[in-house]
Design a protein around this motif. Structure first.
Motif, short mmCIF file in Angstrom:
data_model
loop_
_atom_site.label_atom_id
_atom_site.label_comp_id
_atom_site.label_asym_id
_atom_site.label_seq_id
_atom_site.Cartn_x
_atom_site.Cartn_y
_atom_site.Cartn_z
N VAL A 95 -3.86 -0.53 2.00
CA VAL A 95 -2.91 0.17 1.12
C VAL A 95 -1.47 -0.07 1.58
O VAL A 95 -0.54 -0.04 0.76
N GLN A 96 -1.28 -0.30 2.87
CA GLN A 96 0.07 -0.63 3.36
C GLN A 96 0.55 -1.93 2.73
O GLN A 96 1.70 -2.04 2.29
N LYS A 97 -0.34 -2.90 2.66
CA LYS A 97 0.05 -4.20 2.10
C LYS A 97 0.28 -4.11 0.60
O LYS A 97 1.18 -4.76 0.06
N ILE A 98 -0.50 -3.26 -0.09
CA ILE A 98 -0.38 -3.15 -1.55
C ILE A 98 0.83 -2.31 -1.94
O ILE A 98 1.64 -2.72 -2.79
N TYR A 99 0.95 -1.13 -1.34
CA TYR A 99 1.91 -0.15 -1.83
C TYR A 99 3.18 0.00 -1.01
O TYR A 99 4.23 0.33 -1.54
N PHE A 100 3.09 -0.19 0.31
CA PHE A 100 4.20 0.20 1.17
C PHE A 100 4.87 -0.96 1.90
O PHE A 100 5.72 -0.73 2.76
N SER A 101 4.50 -2.20 1.60
CA SER A 101 5.02 -3.33 2.38
C SER A 101 6.52 -3.49 2.22
O SER A 101 7.18 -4.06 3.10
N ASP A 102 7.10 -3.04 1.12
CA ASP A 102 8.53 -3.18 0.89
C ASP A 102 9.34 -1.99 1.41
O ASP A 102 10.56 -1.97 1.28
N LEU A 103 8.65 -1.00 1.97
CA LEU A 103 9.34 0.21 2.44
C LEU A 103 9.50 0.20 3.95
O LEU A 103 8.72 -0.45 4.66
N ALA A 104 10.49 0.91 4.42
CA ALA A 104 10.66 1.06 5.86
C ALA A 104 9.48 1.81 6.46
O ALA A 104 8.87 2.65 5.79
N TRP A 105 9.17 1.53 7.72
CA TRP A 105 7.97 2.08 8.34
C TRP A 105 7.88 3.60 8.24
O TRP A 105 6.83 4.12 7.86
N PRO A 106 8.92 4.37 8.58
CA PRO A 106 8.75 5.83 8.52
C PRO A 106 8.46 6.34 7.12
O PRO A 106 7.64 7.24 6.93
N ILE A 107 9.12 5.75 6.12
CA ILE A 107 8.91 6.20 4.74
C ILE A 107 7.49 5.85 4.30
O ILE A 107 6.78 6.66 3.69
N GLY A 108 7.04 4.61 4.60
CA GLY A 108 5.69 4.20 4.24
C GLY A 108 4.63 5.07 4.90
O GLY A 108 3.62 5.42 4.28
N THR A 109 4.86 5.43 6.16
CA THR A 109 3.90 6.27 6.88
C THR A 109 3.81 7.66 6.27
O THR A 109 2.71 8.21 6.09
#
Length: 305
Positions: A95-109
Protein backbone atom coordinates in the motif's frame (compact mmCIF):
# COMPACT_ATOMS: atom_id res chain seq x y z
CA UNK A 1 -23.46 15.79 -27.47
CA UNK A 2 -26.19 13.18 -27.65
CA UNK A 3 -25.79 9.63 -26.41
CA UNK A 4 -26.09 8.38 -29.97
CA UNK A 5 -23.05 10.47 -30.93
CA UNK A 6 -21.06 9.19 -27.94
CA UNK A 7 -21.72 5.58 -28.94
CA UNK A 8 -19.94 6.17 -32.25
CA UNK A 9 -16.69 7.11 -30.50
CA UNK A 10 -14.22 4.83 -28.80
CA UNK A 11 -14.59 4.32 -25.06
CA UNK A 12 -11.28 5.02 -23.33
CA UNK A 13 -10.44 4.10 -19.73
CA UNK A 14 -8.23 6.83 -18.27
CA UNK A 15 -6.01 6.03 -15.28
CA UNK A 16 -2.72 7.34 -13.95
CA UNK A 17 0.28 6.27 -11.92
CA UNK A 18 0.84 2.60 -12.93
CA UNK A 19 2.03 0.34 -10.12
CA UNK A 20 2.79 -3.41 -9.89
CA UNK A 21 2.18 -3.63 -13.63
CA UNK A 22 -1.42 -2.43 -13.21
CA UNK A 23 -3.07 0.89 -14.01
CA UNK A 24 -4.05 2.49 -10.71
CA UNK A 25 -5.82 5.69 -9.73
CA UNK A 26 -8.13 6.90 -6.98
CA UNK A 27 -10.78 8.04 -9.49
CA UNK A 28 -10.42 6.37 -12.92
CA UNK A 29 -12.88 7.44 -15.58
CA UNK A 30 -14.14 6.49 -19.03
CA UNK A 31 -14.36 9.06 -21.79
CA UNK A 32 -15.75 9.13 -25.32
CA UNK A 33 -15.53 12.49 -27.02
CA UNK A 34 -17.07 14.98 -24.61
CA UNK A 35 -18.79 12.26 -22.57
CA UNK A 36 -17.11 11.32 -19.27
CA UNK A 37 -18.14 8.70 -16.69
CA UNK A 38 -16.36 8.94 -13.32
CA UNK A 39 -15.90 6.00 -11.00
CA UNK A 40 -17.02 7.95 -7.92
CA UNK A 41 -20.44 8.82 -9.37
CA UNK A 42 -23.67 6.81 -9.71
CA UNK A 43 -22.14 3.66 -8.28
CA UNK A 44 -19.06 3.68 -10.51
CA UNK A 45 -18.13 3.69 -14.19
CA UNK A 46 -20.14 0.55 -15.04
CA UNK A 47 -23.39 1.92 -13.57
CA UNK A 48 -22.77 5.32 -15.21
CA UNK A 49 -22.42 3.72 -18.63
CA UNK A 50 -25.60 1.71 -18.08
CA UNK A 51 -27.73 4.59 -16.75
CA UNK A 52 -26.54 6.96 -19.47
CA UNK A 53 -27.43 4.47 -22.18
CA UNK A 54 -23.88 3.90 -23.41
CA UNK A 55 -23.49 0.19 -22.73
CA UNK A 56 -25.15 -2.33 -20.41
CA UNK A 57 -22.81 -5.18 -19.53
CA UNK A 58 -25.43 -7.00 -17.48
CA UNK A 59 -28.51 -6.90 -19.70
CA UNK A 60 -28.46 -10.70 -20.19
CA UNK A 61 -27.51 -11.65 -16.62
CA UNK A 62 -29.21 -9.57 -13.95
CA UNK A 63 -32.23 -11.93 -13.76
CA UNK A 64 -30.05 -15.02 -13.19
CA UNK A 65 -30.08 -15.89 -9.45
CA UNK A 66 -26.62 -17.49 -9.53
CA UNK A 67 -25.13 -14.41 -11.19
CA UNK A 68 -26.71 -12.11 -8.58
CA UNK A 69 -25.44 -14.20 -5.66
CA UNK A 70 -21.92 -14.49 -7.08
CA UNK A 71 -21.67 -10.74 -7.70
CA UNK A 72 -22.78 -10.12 -4.11
CA UNK A 73 -20.18 -12.64 -2.91
CA UNK A 74 -17.33 -10.96 -4.84
CA UNK A 75 -18.48 -7.50 -3.70
CA UNK A 76 -18.53 -8.52 -0.03
CA UNK A 77 -16.48 -11.59 0.90
CA UNK A 78 -13.61 -11.05 -1.55
CA UNK A 79 -13.51 -7.29 -1.09
CA UNK A 80 -13.27 -7.76 2.68
CA UNK A 81 -10.53 -10.37 2.25
CA UNK A 82 -8.47 -8.02 0.09
CA UNK A 83 -8.97 -5.13 2.50
CA UNK A 84 -7.82 -7.36 5.35
CA UNK A 85 -4.73 -8.50 3.46
CA UNK A 86 -3.67 -5.00 2.39
CA UNK A 87 -4.35 -3.02 5.55
CA UNK A 88 -4.34 -5.49 8.46
CA UNK A 89 -2.57 -8.80 7.82
CA UNK A 90 0.51 -7.66 5.90
CA UNK A 91 3.15 -4.98 6.27
CA UNK A 92 2.62 -1.67 4.51
CA UNK A 93 5.00 -2.32 1.60
CA UNK A 94 2.32 -2.81 -1.06
CA UNK A 95 0.00 0.00 0.00
CA UNK A 96 2.98 2.31 0.51
CA UNK A 97 3.97 1.83 -3.11
CA UNK A 98 0.40 2.28 -4.38
CA UNK A 99 -0.91 5.12 -2.24
CA UNK A 100 1.86 6.85 -0.31
CA UNK A 101 4.99 6.74 -2.50
CA UNK A 102 4.64 10.43 -3.43
CA UNK A 103 4.19 11.58 0.17
CA UNK A 104 6.76 12.40 2.80
CA UNK A 105 7.45 9.55 5.22
CA UNK A 106 5.71 11.00 8.31
CA UNK A 107 2.57 11.90 6.38
CA UNK A 108 2.44 8.50 4.64
CA UNK A 109 2.91 6.70 7.96
CA UNK A 110 0.13 8.65 9.65
CA UNK A 111 -2.26 8.07 6.74
CA UNK A 112 -1.44 4.36 6.75
CA UNK A 113 -2.19 4.07 10.46
CA UNK A 114 -5.46 5.94 9.93
CA UNK A 115 -6.54 3.69 7.06
CA UNK A 116 -5.48 0.55 8.93
CA UNK A 117 -7.64 1.63 11.87
CA UNK A 118 -10.57 2.30 9.51
CA UNK A 119 -10.16 -1.16 7.95
CA UNK A 120 -10.20 -2.86 11.35
CA UNK A 121 -13.28 -0.87 12.28
CA UNK A 122 -15.02 -1.89 9.05
CA UNK A 123 -14.16 -5.57 9.53
CA UNK A 124 -14.93 -5.54 13.24
CA UNK A 125 -11.41 -6.62 14.21
CA UNK A 126 -10.41 -6.18 17.85
CA UNK A 127 -7.62 -7.62 19.98
CA UNK A 128 -10.11 -10.09 21.46
CA UNK A 129 -11.59 -11.46 18.21
CA UNK A 130 -8.72 -10.97 15.74
CA UNK A 131 -8.01 -14.69 15.29
CA UNK A 132 -11.68 -15.59 14.81
CA UNK A 133 -12.28 -12.78 12.30
CA UNK A 134 -9.21 -13.80 10.31
CA UNK A 135 -10.39 -17.41 10.14
CA UNK A 136 -13.85 -16.32 8.97
CA UNK A 137 -12.43 -13.99 6.29
CA UNK A 138 -10.17 -16.64 4.76
CA UNK A 139 -12.85 -19.32 5.01
CA UNK A 140 -15.33 -17.16 3.08
CA UNK A 141 -12.65 -16.33 0.50
CA UNK A 142 -11.96 -20.04 -0.06
CA UNK A 143 -15.68 -20.73 -0.50
CA UNK A 144 -15.96 -17.85 -2.96
CA UNK A 145 -12.99 -19.04 -5.03
CA UNK A 146 -14.38 -22.57 -5.08
CA UNK A 147 -17.82 -21.44 -6.26
CA UNK A 148 -16.34 -19.16 -8.94
CA UNK A 149 -13.98 -21.91 -10.12
CA UNK A 150 -16.88 -24.35 -10.47
CA UNK A 151 -18.98 -21.78 -12.33
CA UNK A 152 -16.13 -20.87 -14.69
CA UNK A 153 -15.08 -24.40 -15.55
CA UNK A 154 -13.19 -24.27 -18.85
CA UNK A 155 -15.06 -21.21 -20.09
CA UNK A 156 -13.67 -17.81 -21.00
CA UNK A 157 -16.13 -15.88 -18.82
CA UNK A 158 -18.03 -16.58 -15.63
CA UNK A 159 -21.44 -16.51 -17.36
CA UNK A 160 -22.19 -16.93 -21.04
CA UNK A 161 -19.86 -16.08 -23.90
CA UNK A 162 -19.22 -12.44 -23.04
CA UNK A 163 -18.04 -10.52 -19.96
CA UNK A 164 -20.34 -8.87 -17.42
CA UNK A 165 -19.70 -6.55 -14.49
CA UNK A 166 -19.07 -9.70 -12.44
CA UNK A 167 -16.04 -10.47 -14.63
CA UNK A 168 -14.85 -6.87 -14.25
CA UNK A 169 -15.08 -7.01 -10.45
CA UNK A 170 -13.47 -10.42 -10.14
CA UNK A 171 -10.66 -9.64 -12.60
CA UNK A 172 -9.80 -6.52 -10.62
CA UNK A 173 -9.63 -8.65 -7.48
CA UNK A 174 -7.47 -11.42 -8.96
CA UNK A 175 -5.02 -9.00 -10.58
CA UNK A 176 -4.37 -7.30 -7.25
CA UNK A 177 -4.20 -10.59 -5.36
CA UNK A 178 -1.73 -12.13 -7.81
CA UNK A 179 0.44 -9.13 -8.67
CA UNK A 180 0.41 -6.97 -5.55
CA UNK A 181 0.21 -9.34 -2.59
CA UNK A 182 3.49 -10.95 -1.49
CA UNK A 183 4.24 -14.65 -1.81
CA UNK A 184 3.56 -15.13 1.89
CA UNK A 185 -0.02 -13.92 1.44
CA UNK A 186 -2.64 -16.41 2.61
CA UNK A 187 -5.23 -15.00 0.20
CA UNK A 188 -2.87 -15.29 -2.76
CA UNK A 189 -2.07 -18.91 -1.91
CA UNK A 190 -5.76 -19.76 -1.73
CA UNK A 191 -6.40 -18.24 -5.16
CA UNK A 192 -3.45 -20.11 -6.66
CA UNK A 193 -5.12 -23.37 -5.65
CA UNK A 194 -7.59 -22.89 -8.52
CA UNK A 195 -5.67 -23.15 -11.79
CA UNK A 196 -8.64 -22.25 -13.99
CA UNK A 197 -9.08 -18.94 -12.14
CA UNK A 198 -5.36 -18.19 -12.66
CA UNK A 199 -5.62 -18.99 -16.38
CA UNK A 200 -8.76 -16.85 -16.61
CA UNK A 201 -6.83 -13.93 -15.12
CA UNK A 202 -3.90 -14.53 -17.48
CA UNK A 203 -6.09 -14.56 -20.57
CA UNK A 204 -8.13 -11.46 -19.77
CA UNK A 205 -5.12 -9.50 -18.59
CA UNK A 206 -3.25 -10.28 -21.81
CA UNK A 207 -6.24 -9.19 -23.87
CA UNK A 208 -7.24 -6.09 -21.88
CA UNK A 209 -4.01 -4.62 -20.48
CA UNK A 210 -1.38 -3.27 -22.86
CA UNK A 211 1.65 -5.59 -22.51
CA UNK A 212 4.04 -2.82 -23.61
CA UNK A 213 3.11 -0.81 -20.50
CA UNK A 214 3.63 -3.73 -18.11
CA UNK A 215 7.42 -3.97 -18.11
CA UNK A 216 7.49 -5.35 -14.56
CA UNK A 217 5.19 -8.26 -15.31
CA UNK A 218 6.56 -11.56 -16.68
CA UNK A 219 4.85 -13.26 -19.62
CA UNK A 220 1.77 -14.96 -18.25
CA UNK A 221 1.79 -17.60 -20.92
CA UNK A 222 4.65 -19.27 -19.07
CA UNK A 223 2.40 -20.18 -16.15
CA UNK A 224 2.19 -23.98 -16.53
CA UNK A 225 -0.94 -26.05 -16.66
CA UNK A 226 -1.81 -27.77 -13.38
CA UNK A 227 -4.67 -30.05 -14.33
CA UNK A 228 -5.50 -32.42 -11.51
CA UNK A 229 -3.26 -30.53 -9.11
CA UNK A 230 -4.06 -26.81 -9.21
CA UNK A 231 -1.71 -25.94 -6.37
CA UNK A 232 1.34 -26.90 -8.47
CA UNK A 233 1.09 -23.57 -10.26
CA UNK A 234 2.82 -22.03 -7.25
CA UNK A 235 5.95 -24.17 -7.62
CA UNK A 236 6.88 -23.91 -11.30
CA UNK A 237 9.34 -21.40 -12.66
CA UNK A 238 7.87 -18.41 -14.45
CA UNK A 239 4.61 -18.59 -12.48
CA UNK A 240 3.09 -16.22 -9.98
CA UNK A 241 5.34 -17.46 -7.18
CA UNK A 242 8.26 -15.59 -8.74
CA UNK A 243 6.49 -12.27 -9.17
CA UNK A 244 7.49 -10.94 -5.78
CA UNK A 245 11.02 -12.30 -5.82
CA UNK A 246 13.71 -9.66 -5.36
CA UNK A 247 16.11 -8.97 -8.24
CA UNK A 248 19.76 -9.71 -7.80
CA UNK A 249 21.51 -6.96 -5.96
CA UNK A 250 23.69 -4.69 -8.08
CA UNK A 251 27.12 -3.51 -6.95
CA UNK A 252 26.83 -0.24 -5.11
CA UNK A 253 28.06 2.82 -6.97
CA UNK A 254 30.13 5.23 -4.96
CA UNK A 255 28.25 8.46 -4.43
CA UNK A 256 29.69 11.82 -5.43
CA UNK A 257 30.13 14.58 -2.89
CA UNK A 258 27.13 16.39 -4.39
CA UNK A 259 24.93 13.31 -3.95
CA UNK A 260 26.05 12.98 -0.33
CA UNK A 261 25.10 16.61 0.34
CA UNK A 262 21.71 16.07 -1.27
CA UNK A 263 21.02 13.01 0.89
CA UNK A 264 21.97 14.92 4.05
CA UNK A 265 19.64 17.77 3.10
CA UNK A 266 16.86 15.29 2.36
CA UNK A 267 17.24 13.81 5.85
CA UNK A 268 17.05 17.25 7.41
CA UNK A 269 13.95 18.03 5.35
CA UNK A 270 12.17 14.83 6.41
CA UNK A 271 13.11 15.42 10.04
CA UNK A 272 11.66 18.92 9.87
CA UNK A 273 8.44 17.57 8.36
CA UNK A 274 8.14 14.95 11.11
CA UNK A 275 8.60 17.60 13.79
CA UNK A 276 6.00 19.85 12.15
CA UNK A 277 3.47 16.99 11.98
CA UNK A 278 4.04 16.07 15.62
CA UNK A 279 3.67 19.72 16.68
CA UNK A 280 0.48 20.00 14.63
CA UNK A 281 -0.99 16.88 16.25
CA UNK A 282 0.01 17.94 19.76
CA UNK A 283 -1.55 21.38 19.36
CA UNK A 284 -4.82 20.24 17.84
CA UNK A 285 -5.01 17.09 19.91
CA UNK A 286 -5.12 19.19 23.08
CA UNK A 287 -7.53 21.81 21.81
CA UNK A 288 -10.47 20.28 23.68
CA UNK A 289 -8.79 21.12 26.97
CA UNK A 290 -9.15 24.81 26.35
CA UNK A 291 -12.74 25.10 27.58
CA UNK A 292 -13.41 28.30 29.56
CA UNK A 293 -16.57 28.97 31.57
CA UNK A 294 -17.58 32.60 31.90
CA UNK A 295 -19.81 34.10 34.57
CA UNK A 296 -23.48 34.90 34.37
CA UNK A 297 -22.74 38.11 32.49
CA UNK A 298 -22.11 36.01 29.40
CA UNK A 299 -25.57 34.39 29.62
CA UNK A 300 -24.20 30.91 30.33
CA UNK A 301 -22.36 30.60 27.00
CA UNK A 302 -19.20 28.47 27.03
CA UNK A 303 -16.32 29.54 24.80
CA UNK A 304 -13.69 27.19 23.38
CA UNK A 305 -10.25 27.88 22.06
Amino acid sequence: MSMEDSREGKLTLVTTKPCFGLPTDQIPYVESGRYVAYNNEKGGVIDCLREDGIVDLDSDFRTIPEWISMKAMVSSWLVDALVYELWVASDKTAVQKIYFSDLAWPIGTILHLKQSYAAKLHLGVTSENAERIETEIYSKASLAYGALSTQLGDGSFLFGDRPSSLDALFLGHTLIALQVLPDASVLKSKLLNFSNLVKYTEKLSTELIDPSAQSAVPAWSRVPSSEGNPSTSTNKSGGFSNWSSKPKSKPKKERTEEEKKFRRRAKYFLTAQLVSVLVFLSLFGGSDAGEVDFDEGDEGIDYYD
